[in-house]
Design an enzyme around this catalytic site. Structure first.
Site, PDB file in Angstrom:
ATOM      1  N   GLY A 106       0.830  -1.207   0.000  1.00 21.32           N
ATOM      2  CA  GLY A 106       0.000   0.000   0.000  1.00 21.32           C
ATOM      3  C   GLY A 106       0.852   1.239   0.000  1.00 21.32           C
ATOM      4  CB  ALA A 107       4.271   1.783  -1.345  1.00 23.22           C
ATOM      5  CB  THR A 108       0.522   4.444  -4.182  1.00 20.01           C
ATOM      6  OG1 THR A 108      -0.499   3.430  -4.178  1.00 20.01           O
ATOM      7  CG2 THR A 108       1.700   3.958  -5.013  1.00 20.01           C
ATOM      8  N   GLY A 109      -0.616   4.699  -0.867  1.00 15.89           N
ATOM      9  CA  GLY A 109      -1.788   5.148  -0.116  1.00 15.89           C
ATOM     10  C   GLY A 109      -1.511   6.369   0.742  1.00 15.89           C
ATOM     11  CG  ASP A 110      -3.968   9.888   3.204  1.00 18.76           C
ATOM     12  OD1 ASP A 110      -3.603  10.851   2.516  1.00 18.76           O
ATOM     13  OD2 ASP A 110      -4.364   9.996   4.382  1.00 18.76           O
ATOM     14  CG  LEU A 111      -0.504   5.076   7.276  1.00 15.37           C
ATOM     15  CD1 LEU A 111      -0.647   6.143   8.352  1.00 15.37           C
ATOM     16  CD2 LEU A 111      -0.932   3.713   7.832  1.00 15.37           C
ATOM     17  CG  ASP A 336     -11.121   6.672  13.822  1.00 14.95           C
ATOM     18  OD1 ASP A 336     -10.128   6.070  13.365  1.00 14.95           O
ATOM     19  OD2 ASP A 336     -11.255   7.905  13.735  1.00 14.95           O
ATOM     20  CG  HIS A 341      -5.785   5.818  18.961  1.00  6.96           C
ATOM     21  ND1 HIS A 341      -4.905   4.908  18.429  1.00  6.96           N
ATOM     22  CD2 HIS A 341      -6.306   6.482  17.893  1.00  6.96           C
ATOM     23  CE1 HIS A 341      -4.887   5.026  17.115  1.00  6.96           C
ATOM     24  NE2 HIS A 341      -5.737   5.969  16.769  1.00  6.96           N
ATOM     25  NE  ARG A 439      -4.594  17.492  14.990  1.00  2.17           N
ATOM     26  CZ  ARG A 439      -3.629  17.336  14.085  1.00  2.17           C
ATOM     27  NH1 ARG A 439      -3.210  18.386  13.392  1.00  2.17           N
ATOM     28  NH2 ARG A 439      -3.085  16.156  13.869  1.00  2.17           N
TER      29      ARG A 439
END
Length: 866
Positions: A106-111, A336, A341, A439
């Site tokens: 997934g090297a082209t993905g957003d993350l 999420d 987290h 934030r």
């Protein structure tokens, strides 16, 4: 992996010059050389394998010739020099420890574009020249040309640490780009080809393969197929390690998480898997356990229920879910953020502190103990909301019709309790949401203020008075401070943090945090801020598993969260506008185990008949029913609203008259109400409340069918009502049940007349049967529908047939009447009664119309809308 450094080599050489005989050399060299190993799998001692035969031979030879060495010191020096040369050769041989292949799926993905390529570059900067060679393989389903273009842009945008000279940075980036490639990876054949290419590269370069890292930056549904291909076609050979990195989410409930764990467990061993929660890589979160460890002496007496008032674990975001609604529709804010987290942070704060915090096994064991102590979550443990624009975003992005209504929460506030000796009674608040006013992320431990200062605040010593708030804050980032920090109130203690990596924050005049100026705190920030993913990628390389989620930890978390998720499946979230306009709409309060919004729900009127509402359109739906107010909601929300209204009526009555007279119906519908009043309304004026029954079955009071027995089981045994304020109906007199001659109905009427002013109850709670009866007043029976009698004996069409009931006239004298109607079985009669006039002989409920009081209908959506 223990590697002898150059300084250790020099030390060995220096020590050898001090050894006075070959015998000392013979005993010293093995104890030193056994520290060095070549790989973490085989544990084969490199120096023992290569150097020990030579040194032992030299030493043995030296012992045979000891008299000669004694006479000729130069010969002994020659021997030790030879040992040093041999050690130097070993050190040079181990400078290249093996080749590591990093495969980013997934090297082209957003993350990957935002964080992972930068993290891999940081790994290369830290490890280049330390003995390993690297290659980085970016892979995805994108075609080769397009993928290469994307990766080229990403690699060009990489950044070096601030203290790196521009020329050196350009050189390092060029090296990294040379070692990075893109390839399409889709079929098992593609994985086999990748494996062969790695082997060919290693052989061509004259290297030995150390291991392979596969980073899964892909959706979880792809995990199983990729894992199968890696296991069958792309594992490294014997002697090399495999590490597989998995990104959340790990399932959406306990069952799916268990299924995913089983699937992956059939391809990989647990020690090969690294489940990433990137919050564990954030510098402040990673500092929680070390902080507790380094400040044990100061915290041992404070870190418990006797001193901690509450703990807040917060992550607020100003952005919304636009572009991620597909993900959010499946997981929501709980899946999420909170389940992973914030739960991990909760464990770091609440778990018992191991003696050795560097032991991942000890940390995991203590986490699991803390999980087992968590009190189960119920519907009343949470409040949920959804920003108003979310539904429109879902409709657009997922191509849903205009009639689609989402119940997905984008905001959640959760009340957690831990039932052990350390934390019993301490509320832990977990909260997160999208489209909020700021934030920021933080963990705040607020301590009880048990001091009283006789002098006024203006004479307090700044930042040191015991009357000032006492708190410890792990400030994760953003917000007023802008970055990570650890803050401790100065009136608590001066904390100890590692000076090499943490520094004191310089004062910022005018900056206030949690109501106090920054000068009130000992404040520390990292010497060098690091990205969480860079830290975690380094930990993966160095096999530090304490920063990752173990399978047992993961499943324990889902066991805790799944029941709440199930209970919220049909809950309508409170709508909020987003940003600063939220005002106090999302503020919530907690009492006991119950949490609720501080502001009452916003009521919305039903639109006209041409646009009939869906239940999901409303949090609480307000309308008219039989010309009286109607409140409709999902069952739990409805019960909460009714309980709140009853408490409000009680408080008003006690304030005005000193007492509150409440008449309650029996049956199954009020059970949930009784439980809600018992467990969630600690401010209810029970000491001034009189409890009466609307009706009763002619059975002994201890009989399970007795309405009084239900009241006793679900309410009275949980609250403190004076026994003389409890008024059961006298159905059992002179060892007989509802005998006319025993005049039980008259006795109850006299008691009402004596104690209740004008025989007018403050509030009467009724139900409605499927035949239209209410209380124990049944169709086709004139008894109790009119006249002067306050209490009557009636006959039911079902067993037990004999009943005692308040009459319709006394019900209509009440200041307020509430009718609770719940369940799909009531839909038909609710529709019928909505259309008829006042015909109590056919439908006794239609005769309920208070003379001067107010009638309010409480119907759940099943009864009102079907």
């Amino acid at each position: 992996m223990n590697i002898i450094s150059g300084s250790e080599l020099l030390l060995l050489c220096a020590v050898s010059q001090c050894l006075e005989s070959p015998l000392e050399m013979y005993s010293f060299v093995p104890s030193f050389t056994r520290r060095c190993s070549y790989t973490e799998q085989t544990g084969t001692p490199l120096l023992v394998r290569t150097l020990w035969p030579a040194t032992s031979a030299l030493a043995a030879l030296g012992m045979l010739a000891e008299p000669h060495f004694t006479r000729h010191a130069g010969a002994w020096n020659m021997l030790t020099a030879a040992v040093c040369v041999a050690l130097l050769g070993c050190l040079q041989a181990q400078e290249l420890q093996g080749h590591v292949s990093v495969i980013l799926l997934g090297a082209t993905g957003d993350l990957a574009r935002k964080y992972l390529w930068q993290g891999l570059f940081q790994l290369y900067l830290e490890e280049a020249g330390k003995g390993h060679s690297f290659r980085f393989h970016g892979t995805a389903l994108t075609n080769t040309k397009q993928g290469q273009e994307i990766i080229a842009k990403v690699l060009e945008s990489l950044s070096c640490p601030r203290d790196t000279a521009p020329g050196r940075c350009a050189e390092l980036k060029a090296q990294f780009q040379q070692l990075s490639e893109y390839r399409r990876l889709k079929t098992p054949e593609d994985y086999l080809a990748l494996s062969k290419d790695i082997e060919a590269w290693v052989q061509h370069e004259g290297l030995q393969e150390a291991g392979r890292i596969f980073y899964f930056s892909v959706p979880p549904f792809a995990y199983a197929d990729i894992a199968r291909s890696i296991n069958s076609s792309c594992r490294p050979g014997p002697g090399a390690w495999l590490r597989v990195v998995l990104e959340k989410p790990f399932g959406h409930d306990h069952r799916s998480a268990q299924q995913l764990a089983t699937e992956l467990g059939s391809f990989f061993q647990e020690e090969e898997m690294y489940r990433v929660d990137h919050y564990l890589g954030k510098q402040v979160v990673a500092q929680i356990l070390p902080f507790r460890d380094q400040n044990r002496k100061a915290l041992d007496g404070l870190w418990n229920r006797h001193h901690v008032e509450r703990v807040e674990i917060i992550m607020k975001e100003t952005v919304d879910a636009e572009g991620r609604t597909s993900f959010y529709e499946e997981y929501g804010v709980i899946g999420d953020v909170l389940q992973n987290h914030l739960t991990e942070i909760l464990m770091l704060v609440a778990m018992e502190l191991p003696l050795d915090i560097s032991s991942s096994e000890a940390v995991l064991g203590h986490k699991l103990q803390a999980f087992r102590a968590l009190r189960g979550l119920q519907r009343g443990s949470a409040v949920v909301g959804q920003y108003q624009a979310y539904r429109g975003q879902v409709r657009r992005e997922l191509q849903k019709p205009d009639s689609f209504h989402s119940l997905t929460p984008t905001f959640a506030g959760i009340l957690v309790h831990i039932d052990n000796l350390r934390w019993e009674g301490v509320p832990f608040i977990l909260m997160s949401g999208k489209a909020l006013d700021e934030r920021v992320g933080y963990v705040r431990i607020l301590f009880k203020d048990q001091a009283y200062c006789a002098q006024s605040e203006k004479r307090w010593v700044p930042a040191q008075s015991h009357c000032l708030p006492q708190q410890i804050i792990f400030y994760i980032g953003h917000g007023e401070l802008g970055g990570p920090a650890v803050l401790v109130s100065r009136n608590l203690f001066r904390p100890s943090l590692p000076s090499a990596s943490w520094k004191e924050v310089e004062g910022q005049p005018g900056l206030r945090l949690f109501g106090r100026p920054l000068s009130d705190y000992y404040a520390y920030s990292p010497v060098r801020e690091q990205d969480a993913y860079s830290i975690l990628i380094s930990h993966i390389f160095h096999r530090r598993k304490d920063s990752f989620i173990a399978m047992e930890n993961l499943l324990a978390s889902w066991v805790f969260w799944t029941p709440l998720l199930d209970s919220l499946a049909h809950e309508v979230p409170r709508l909020y506008p987003g940003g600063a306009e939220n005002g106090h709409l999302l503020d919530f309060e907690f009492s006991g185990s119950h949490v609720s919004f501080s502001q009452p729900p916003l009521e919305q009127l039903v639109p006209g008949p041409d646009s009939a509402p869906m239940p999901s359109d409303f949090q609480v739906l307000g309308a008219k029913y039989r010309d009286s107010p109607l409140i409709s909601a999902w069952p739990e929300e409805l019960i909460a609203r009714l309980a709140g209204d009853i408490e409000a009526a009680a408080v008003r009555a006690v304030r005005r008259f000193g007492e509150f007279h409440l008449a309650l119906s029996g049956g199954s519908s009020p059970v949930a109400l009784f439980q809600q009043l018992a467990m969630g309304h600690y401010g209810f004026p029970w000491a001034h409340t009189h409890l009466w029954l609307v009706d009763e079955r002619c059975v002994p009071l201890w009989d399970p069918e007795s309405n009084f027995q239900g009241l006793q089981a679900h309410l009275l045994q949980h609250v403190r009502v004076p026994y003389y304020n409890i008024h059961p109906m006298p159905v059992h007199r002179r060892q007989r049940l509802c005998a006319e001659e025993d005049q039980g109905a008259q006795a109850y009427a006299e008691e009402i007349s004596t104690l209740v002013t004008n025989s007018s109850f403050d509030l009467v709670l009724l139900g409605m049967g499927t035949d239209g009866h209410t209380a124990s007043l049944f169709p086709q029976s004139p008894v109790g529908l009119d006249g002067e009698q306050l209490v009557v004996l009636t006959t039911s069409p079902s067993s037990p047939r004999r009943r005692m009931s308040l009459s319709l006239p006394v019900i209509n004298r009440a200041r307020q009447v509430a009718v609770l109607v719940m369940g799909r079985m009531k839909r038909e009669i609710a529709l019928l009664v909505s259309r008829v006039g006042r015909e109590p002989r056919k439908w006794p409920i239609s005769g309920v119309r208070p003379d001067s009081g107010q009638l309010v209908w409480y119907m759940d959506y099943d009864a009102f809308l079907g």
